[in-house]
Design an enzyme around this catalytic site. Structure first.
Site: not given
Length: 203
Positions: A52-53
């Site tokens: 995930d970012m």
């Protein structure tokens, strides 16, 4: 420059910083990502998996199509072991536990992308956890995902009442999401030798 944890002719492992997309998103403002930065240092880099970012930590890239197929198959067969470190809201009294709640993408919410527990239509998702340390208001845990669903660790910890500190989607936003991919264990795609790599959490 990215922090390279390990590299050889077949693969590269890098420490992804928080706040950086793993792959480009839609629109010109979402083109800066780990993959594009990797290509600047390793033009032959090929994606194998992503984070995930908001999650930091170890990301594995292949450097040949053959290595990519081999490593992707190891992920598909759940032969790669991953350990994450997280700080969650609240004090967990038990020492160890398991979350076994199926998940799916919540199509009713497009921005930000959300995932939800769904025992009818969801896909199997399994997370083991172990308490490492407690404070008066938080708990530091090691998380061991046995499946690789998007947002799995974030959703699972939130659904048992202990959202990860700083989670802008499932908890309370803060300076950063306190979630870090700390170790990877896999077989070298060419030699078959076991490899274990670590990158300590920065929090």
């Amino acid at each position: 420059m990215l922090e390279i944890i390990y590299s050889d002719d077949a693969l590269v492992v890098v420490n992804k910083p928080t706040g950086l997309l793993s792959v480009p998103g839609r629109g010109p403002d979402k083109q800066d990502c780990l993959y594009h930065r990797m290509l600047e240092q390793f033009p032959d880099a090929l994606m194998v998996h992503r984070l995930d970012m908001d999650t930091s930590g170890l990301v594995l890239f292949a450097r040949t199509p053959e290595a990519q197929r081999n490593l992707s198959m190891q992920f598909e067969k759940r032969e790669i072991s991953k350990t994450y470190i997280a700080v969650v809201e609240g004090v967990i009294e038990k020492k160890v536990g398991m979350v076994d709640f199926p998940m799916r993408k919540d199509m009713a919410h497009s921005l930000p992308p959300r995932h939800v527990v769904d025992c009818v239509r969801g896909k199997k998702a399994l997370t083991e956890w172990k308490v490492l340390e407690r404070t008066e208001t938080t708990t530091r845990v090691a998380l061991f995902p046995q499946t690789g669903r998007s947002h799995q660790l974030r959703v699972h910890m939130e659904c048992i009442g202990f959202p990860i500190v700083g989670d802008p989607i499932y908890g309370t936003p803060a300076e950063r999401l306190m979630l870090h991919a700390q170790s990877l264990e896999f077989r070298h795609p060419e030699t078959g030798e076991p490899i274990r790599l670590e990158c300590p959490a920065p929090f």
